[in-house]
Scaffold this active site. Structure first.
Site, short mmCIF file in Angstrom:
data_model
loop_
_atom_site.label_atom_id
_atom_site.label_comp_id
_atom_site.label_asym_id
_atom_site.label_seq_id
_atom_site.Cartn_x
_atom_site.Cartn_y
_atom_site.Cartn_z
N PRO A 1 39.05 43.45 48.41
CA PRO A 1 40.15 43.10 49.32
C PRO A 1 41.46 42.85 48.57
O PRO A 1 42.53 42.78 49.20
CB PRO A 1 39.65 41.82 49.99
N TYR B 1 24.64 47.66 39.50
CA TYR B 1 25.62 46.92 38.72
C TYR B 1 25.02 46.46 37.40
O TYR B 1 24.06 45.68 37.37
CB TYR B 1 26.14 45.70 39.48
N HIS C 1 23.62 51.45 49.83
CA HIS C 1 24.89 51.47 49.13
C HIS C 1 25.78 52.63 49.57
O HIS C 1 27.01 52.47 49.69
CB HIS C 1 24.64 51.54 47.62
N GLY D 1 42.45 45.01 46.23
CA GLY D 1 42.79 46.29 45.62
C GLY D 1 42.35 46.40 44.18
O GLY D 1 43.08 46.88 43.32
N ARG D 2 41.11 45.97 43.91
CA ARG D 2 40.55 45.96 42.55
C ARG D 2 41.47 45.20 41.59
O ARG D 2 41.64 45.57 40.42
CB ARG D 2 40.30 47.39 42.05
N PHE E 1 44.68 44.83 41.71
CA PHE E 1 46.07 45.28 41.61
C PHE E 1 47.01 44.44 42.47
O PHE E 1 48.14 44.12 42.07
CB PHE E 1 46.16 46.75 42.04
#
Length: 327
Positions: A203, A56, A123, A205-206, A208
């Site tokens: 959780p 990241y 990962h 949905g990015r 959305f």
């Protein structure tokens, strides 16, 4: 408002963690000052599990988390991940050989500024290295005192069994939300059989499912979601019907669509510790409040019905990344 405690295997953590990736990449410009303030506020609210990875921000996210947690180390559980490396053509590849495991952990420890990592994940499973070799090397890190507990991310059921036979696996991190339910058929039953906790990432949905993304044009030019099939303009507009249904249900309870979607994940079991990501205190507090929502079986069924799997348009990854899921 404070987060209750749950267990990932034998590891006690707050029932909701904080995903830190977006503070350093993927979702537009970061603000380190606000990110640090968000981490500090999370601790005040009882969040103890902080999740990052060496990939990241090319290490910057681990450094940011390390700075934010200085002087607070004994109050938190630090989770990080290794395995993604630059691939040919500018994409990502996966490395899981033993020598690399030892190299990666030392770099993460230095960036985090700590003498041990509480929960260390692979990962993604390396398709070219037996999982026994990777987890065997991770177990050596436990023996050396560099790591306390081991985890896997997006692994398949067979790999989880094989890994757990080498050294106990404490947690599986995988995407799990109302519109991503891949783990429910095979992976979730195996984890519960073996006593492995579940850490759902994305959780919401990015983002959305929060309802705040009501137009494709709201995605910035540098927003990584523009490169995901589920967020293509055509699929984005089709998937808005899910959010409309969630908004309707949420209005009946005087909560947000995101809180309802997050509470649904939170209610999937006492072994489930979602890690919604945010870089702002405002959204952190909304997310933590979702951990307090009480939902009946009827509520849960209605929420799930708002996002039937066959109604979701688009896959969550392109094939280049999808190949590493469920291995």
């Amino acid at each position: 408002m404070t987060v209750p405690t749950r267990r990932l295997g034998e590891l006690p953590v707050g029932a909701q963690g904080l995903g830190c990736m977006g503070m350093s990449q993927s979702y537009g410009q970061g603000d380190d000052t606000e990110s640090v303030a968000t981490i500090h506020r999370a601790i005040e609210l009882g969040v103890t599990l902080f999740d990052t990875a060496d990939v990241y921000g090319a290490g910057a996210n681990e450094e940011l988390l390390g700075r934010a947690l200085k002087g607070r180390r004994d109050q938190v559980t630090i989770a990080t991940k290794f395995g993604f490396v630059p691939g040919d053509g500018g994409g990502l590849a996966v490395r899981g050989n033993a020598a690399y495991v030892h190299e990666a952990v030392d770099r993460s420890l230095a960036r985090l500024g700590v003498d041990h990592i509480d929960l260390y994940y692979q990962h993604r499973v390396d398709p070219n290295v037996p999982i026994e070799e990777t987890v065997g090397a991770m177990a050596e890190l436990v023996q050396a005192g560099k790591v306390r507990y081991l985890g896997l991310s997006e692994a398949g059921a067979e790999s989880i069994r094989r890994a757990h036979a080498v050294h106990p696996i404490t947690a599986l991190q995988s995407e799990w939300s109302l519109w991503t339910r891949d783990i429910e058929a095979e992976v979730l039953p195996v984890c519960r059989e073996l006593g492995i906790g579940i850490v759902p990432f994305s959780p919401l949905g990015r983002g959305f499912l929060t309802g705040s993304l009501n137009s494709y044009d709201k995605l910035g030019a540098d927003d990584m979601r523009r490169g995901l099939p589920r967020f293509s303009e055509e699929n984005f507009n089709q998937n808005l019907a899910i959010v409309d249904r969630l908004n309707s249900l949420a209005a009946q309870r005087d909560v947000t669509a995101g809180q309802l979607a997050l509470a649904w994940v939170q209610h999937q079991g006492d072994d489930v510790v979602p890690i919604p990501g945010t870089k702002r205190r405002k959204y952190l507090e909304e997310n933590v409040a979702a951990a307090q929502l009480e939902l009946t079986a009827e509520d849960l069924a209605a929420i799930a019905a708002a996002a039937p799997v066959d109604s979701v348009a688009g896959d969550r990854y392109h094939p280049a990344m999808r190949q590493y899921v469920g291995r």
